[in-house]
Design a protein around this motif. Structure first.
Motif, mmCIF file in Angstrom:
data_model
loop_
_atom_site.group_PDB
_atom_site.id
_atom_site.type_symbol
_atom_site.label_atom_id
_atom_site.label_comp_id
_atom_site.label_asym_id
_atom_site.label_seq_id
_atom_site.Cartn_x
_atom_site.Cartn_y
_atom_site.Cartn_z
ATOM 1 N N ARG A 81 0.800 -1.221 0.000
ATOM 2 C CA ARG A 81 0.000 0.000 0.000
ATOM 3 C C ARG A 81 0.838 1.279 0.000
ATOM 4 N N THR A 82 1.804 1.353 0.918
ATOM 5 C CA THR A 82 2.534 2.615 1.047
ATOM 6 C C THR A 82 3.307 2.897 -0.234
ATOM 7 N N ARG A 131 11.402 3.853 3.435
ATOM 8 C CA ARG A 131 11.031 2.874 4.468
ATOM 9 C C ARG A 131 12.264 2.052 4.807
ATOM 10 N N GLN A 162 0.982 7.375 7.388
ATOM 11 C CA GLN A 162 -0.144 6.478 7.689
ATOM 12 C C GLN A 162 -1.054 7.141 8.733
ATOM 13 N N THR A 193 2.396 2.207 13.308
ATOM 14 C CA THR A 193 1.255 3.055 12.935
ATOM 15 C C THR A 193 0.537 3.572 14.184
ATOM 16 N N ARG A 253 -2.043 -5.737 13.073
ATOM 17 C CA ARG A 253 -1.447 -7.069 12.907
ATOM 18 C C ARG A 253 -0.342 -7.260 13.956
ATOM 19 N N GLN A 255 3.180 -7.997 14.716
ATOM 20 C CA GLN A 255 4.306 -7.773 13.793
ATOM 21 C C GLN A 255 5.348 -8.887 13.948
ATOM 22 N N PRO A 291 -4.459 -0.632 9.294
ATOM 23 C CA PRO A 291 -3.509 -0.119 8.288
ATOM 24 C C PRO A 291 -3.270 -1.139 7.175
ATOM 25 N N LEU A 292 -3.585 -2.402 7.460
ATOM 26 C CA LEU A 292 -3.373 -3.530 6.535
ATOM 27 C C LEU A 292 -1.868 -3.703 6.273
ATOM 28 N N PRO A 293 -1.373 -4.885 6.007
ATOM 29 C CA PRO A 293 -2.129 -6.103 5.734
ATOM 30 C C PRO A 293 -2.722 -6.720 7.003
HETATM 31 C C1 NCD Z 1 1.828 -1.004 8.194
HETATM 32 C C2 NCD Z 1 3.341 -0.810 8.330
HETATM 33 O O1 NCD Z 1 4.090 -1.053 7.391
HETATM 34 O O2 NCD Z 1 3.719 -0.381 9.413
HETATM 35 N N1 NCD Z 1 1.413 -1.183 6.884
HETATM 36 C C3 NCD Z 1 1.164 -0.088 6.100
HETATM 37 O O3 NCD Z 1 2.019 0.743 5.893
HETATM 38 N N2 NCD Z 1 -0.082 0.060 5.642
HETATM 39 C C4 NCD Z 1 1.263 -2.000 9.128
HETATM 40 C C5 NCD Z 1 1.792 -3.398 9.130
HETATM 41 O O4 NCD Z 1 2.693 -3.775 8.413
HETATM 42 O O5 NCD Z 1 1.235 -4.192 9.915
#
Ligand code: NCD
Length: 332
Positions: A81-82, A131, A162, A193, A253, A255, A291-293
């Motif tokens: 997504r990002t 990132r 986010q 997030t 999620r 992590q 925030p997904l996934p």
């Molecule tokens: C998040 C992240 O990368 O921190 N995902 C995102 O950017 N939408 C959340 C995650 O990975 O659980």
């Protein structure tokens, strides 16, 4: 705000600014490293631009605001997504993108340092989205860059863009942020997030509940920062105690990649599952965000519930990221 931006002074005084950039525009050439750099007024401004982006996308799809500008999208950690929303945002604004999503095929694999990779990309691009698995990496990159750095997640640290899109989602879905009770659930220790979101929400009149297994509690430094703003916070093991009062349920999620011991991950994986039975206990107007996934913490049966806002949340992210790119490049 300006104190947070290492190279802004130097950039704004530079005689070599590209023609046509609005140097007086707020956020021009600014790094976006942490939510702590934003005031409520800043957020209102950004969300105003994001709303305009939304209406333009809905009417015409793409337009040439950032024509000729180049974004370097540098991802040392997985992302769907990002990375793709920044790419889409740049292309919808007429700009182009150098995508480095697989650093193992770049000079990083030859042992190049982050500062050198940043020095390289800023020679070719006007803005860098980064990132990286280490906390503070975006701030480090900003010290070596004369172009804006946007933090797209620095390890377990922050994920400011986010959190901005999360707040924009709450505004778009519920009309206002003040007065809301927000429950953050899941991995509050390693989830970057929620670290950014709790901090950002503390600019508003909200009540925060944290629901997590005991080994995944919200870090004390975040709780202390939020408490210093006078925000009411409470911690719980079970969602039952707070589901009925929540206006927003923000699910995360666990992590897995941040755990040192697999056994610790196994002991908390699947600790919470939001399903139709959970939704029966929730307010009629509560929204569910993520925030997904997701990896099982929200059952598929919730997807058809109108309160499930997590897919709409992704779309709001596009508008917020379009706004941020236009702002730091002096075109909004
Ligand atoms: C998040 C992240 O990368 O921190 N995902 C995102 O950017 N939408 C959340 C995650 O990975 O659980």
């Amino acid at each position: 705000m300006a104190t947070f931006v290492p190279a802004t002074e130097r950039r704004v005084q530079s005689p070599h600014l590209p023609f046509g950039d609005r140097r007086d525009a707020p956020f021009y050439q600014m790094d976006i490293l942490s939510v702590s750099q934003f005031s409520r007024e800043d957020l209102e401004y950004i969300f105003g631009v994001a709303k305009e982006m939304r209406s333009i996308v809905e009417r015409v799809g793409t337009f040439d605001l950032l024509k000729g500008k180049i974004l370097a999208n540098l991802f040392y950690e997985p992302s769907t997504r990002t990375s793709s929303s920044f790419l889409s945002a740049m292309e919808r604004l007429g700009g182009s993108v150098i995508p480095i999503n697989e650093v193992h095929y770049s000079s990083v694999a030859k042992g190049e340092s982050l500062p050198d990779t940043i020095r390289t990309l800023q020679s070719y691009a006007d803005v860098i989205v980064l990132r990286h698995p280490e906390v503070g990496s975006a701030a480090l990159a900003a010290r070596y860059a004369s172009k804006p750095i946007i933090n797209a997640g620095d390890g377990v640290g922050e994920h400011p863009t986010q959190a901005l899109l999360d707040l924009f989602t709450i505004l778009a879905e519920l009309g206002e942020v003040d007065g809301q009770t927000v429950t953050l659930l899941g991995d509050l220790k390693y989830g970057r997030t929620v670290h950014s979101l709790a901090r950002l929400l503390s600019l508003y009149d909200v009540e925060l509940h944290y629901v997590s297994p005991s080994i995944l509690r919200m870090p004390t430094e975040v709780i202390d920062e939020v408490a210093a703003k006078g925000i009411r916070q409470s911690e719980h093991d079970s969602l039952d105690a707070v589901i009925g009062q929540s206006d927003v349920l923000y699910v995360t999620r666990v992590q897995q990649e941040r755990f040192e011991r697999e056994a610790d991950y196994e002991s908390v994986a699947g600790a919470y599952i939001i399903d139709a039975t959970t939704m029966e206990k929730a307010k009629e107007r509560m929204i569910v965000m993520h925030p997904l996934p997701r990896v099982g913490e929200i059952a598929d049966e919730v997807d058809d519930d109108p309160r499930a806002a997590y897919f709409r949340q992704m779309e709001y992210g596009l508008y917020v990221r379009m706004a941020l790119l236009a702002l730091v490049l002096g075109k909004a």
